[in-house]
Design a protein around this motif. Structure first.
Motif, short mmCIF file in Angstrom:
data_model
loop_
_atom_site.label_atom_id
_atom_site.label_comp_id
_atom_site.label_asym_id
_atom_site.label_seq_id
_atom_site.Cartn_x
_atom_site.Cartn_y
_atom_site.Cartn_z
N ILE A 107 0.83 -1.21 0.00
CA ILE A 107 0.00 0.00 0.00
C ILE A 107 0.86 1.26 0.00
O ILE A 107 0.65 2.16 -0.82
CB ILE A 107 -0.96 0.00 1.20
N LEU A 108 1.83 1.34 0.89
CA LEU A 108 2.67 2.54 0.96
C LEU A 108 3.54 2.66 -0.30
O LEU A 108 3.72 3.75 -0.85
CB LEU A 108 3.53 2.52 2.22
N SER A 109 4.08 1.54 -0.77
CA SER A 109 4.95 1.58 -1.96
C SER A 109 4.20 2.04 -3.20
O SER A 109 4.71 2.85 -3.98
CB SER A 109 5.56 0.20 -2.21
N GLY A 136 -5.64 5.77 -4.90
CA GLY A 136 -5.14 4.82 -5.90
C GLY A 136 -4.52 3.60 -5.25
O GLY A 136 -4.75 2.47 -5.68
N SER A 137 -3.72 3.81 -4.20
CA SER A 137 -3.09 2.68 -3.54
C SER A 137 -4.12 1.80 -2.84
O SER A 137 -4.03 0.57 -2.88
CB SER A 137 -2.04 3.16 -2.53
N ILE A 138 -5.14 2.41 -2.25
CA ILE A 138 -6.20 1.62 -1.62
C ILE A 138 -6.98 0.85 -2.68
O ILE A 138 -7.30 -0.33 -2.50
CB ILE A 138 -7.13 2.54 -0.79
N GLY A 139 -7.25 1.50 -3.80
CA GLY A 139 -7.94 0.82 -4.89
C GLY A 139 -7.16 -0.36 -5.44
O GLY A 139 -7.73 -1.44 -5.65
N PHE A 140 -5.87 -0.18 -5.66
CA PHE A 140 -5.04 -1.30 -6.14
C PHE A 140 -4.97 -2.41 -5.10
O PHE A 140 -4.99 -3.59 -5.44
CB PHE A 140 -3.64 -0.82 -6.50
N TYR A 141 -4.87 -2.04 -3.82
CA TYR A 141 -4.85 -3.04 -2.76
C TYR A 141 -6.14 -3.86 -2.76
O TYR A 141 -6.11 -5.09 -2.71
CB TYR A 141 -4.65 -2.37 -1.40
#
Length: 162
Positions: A107-109, A136-141
């Motif tokens: 998520i952070l990366s 975006g990171s939450i969505g990809f996760y």
């Protein structure tokens, strides 16, 4: 120009083989189903390989049909290397992402990758850009880890939290 296109095509073809070998090294899981975690990376490697071969063939056919590129008495024009340097910068961002993901977690990366790519490509720092990176990171996760069950690194955070 033909020589640089040919070299680019060959390098992309070599990269597709290396990418395939990296995808093949992904550990197999009994929970992976009929298409394991290596399925998508292998398909991408095949697509890159096919496109590379097509690019090489197009370059060779174009050169053969065009004949001599530079007429006698004319100087070749200088190559603008700034485009190449920008592309190398994007590759460096991707390499840094791959290097830090085991430590920072997915998520952070991915949030840092989205933010840095946007900034690198000229976006001005803003709250909207930060919101884009976080969402975006939450969505990809949610897409990869929760929906598709792709195990991605959590980083050092679970060991720090307890």
């Amino acid at each position: 120009m033909m020589r640089s296109n040919l070299i680019t095509g060959i390098l992309l073809l070599v990269f597709s083989v290396i990418f395939w070998l990296g995808a093949d090294a992904i550990p197999k899981s009994r929970l992976g189903g009929s298409v394991g975690a290596d399925g998508l990376p292998k398909m991408l490697a095949i697509a890159l390989g096919v496109l590379s071969v097509g690019y090489i063939a197009q370059t060779l056919l174009t050169a053969r049909m065009a004949g001599p590129v530079i007429a006698p008495g004319r100087e070749p024009r200088a190559v603008d290397y700034t485009r190449h340097l920008r592309a190398i910068g994007m590759i460096v961002l991707g390499a840094v992402y791959v290097a830090v993901i085991p430590y920072l977690g997915y998520i952070l990366s991915i949030a840092l990758l989205l933010l840095s790519v946007a900034l690198y490509n000229g976006k001005r720092p803003s709250r909207g850009l930060l919101l884009f990176a976080v969402l975006g990171s939450i969505g990809f996760y949610l897409l990869f880890v929760r929906l598709l069950d792709v195990p991605l690194p959590a980083g050092i955070w679970p060991s720090l939290i307890g």
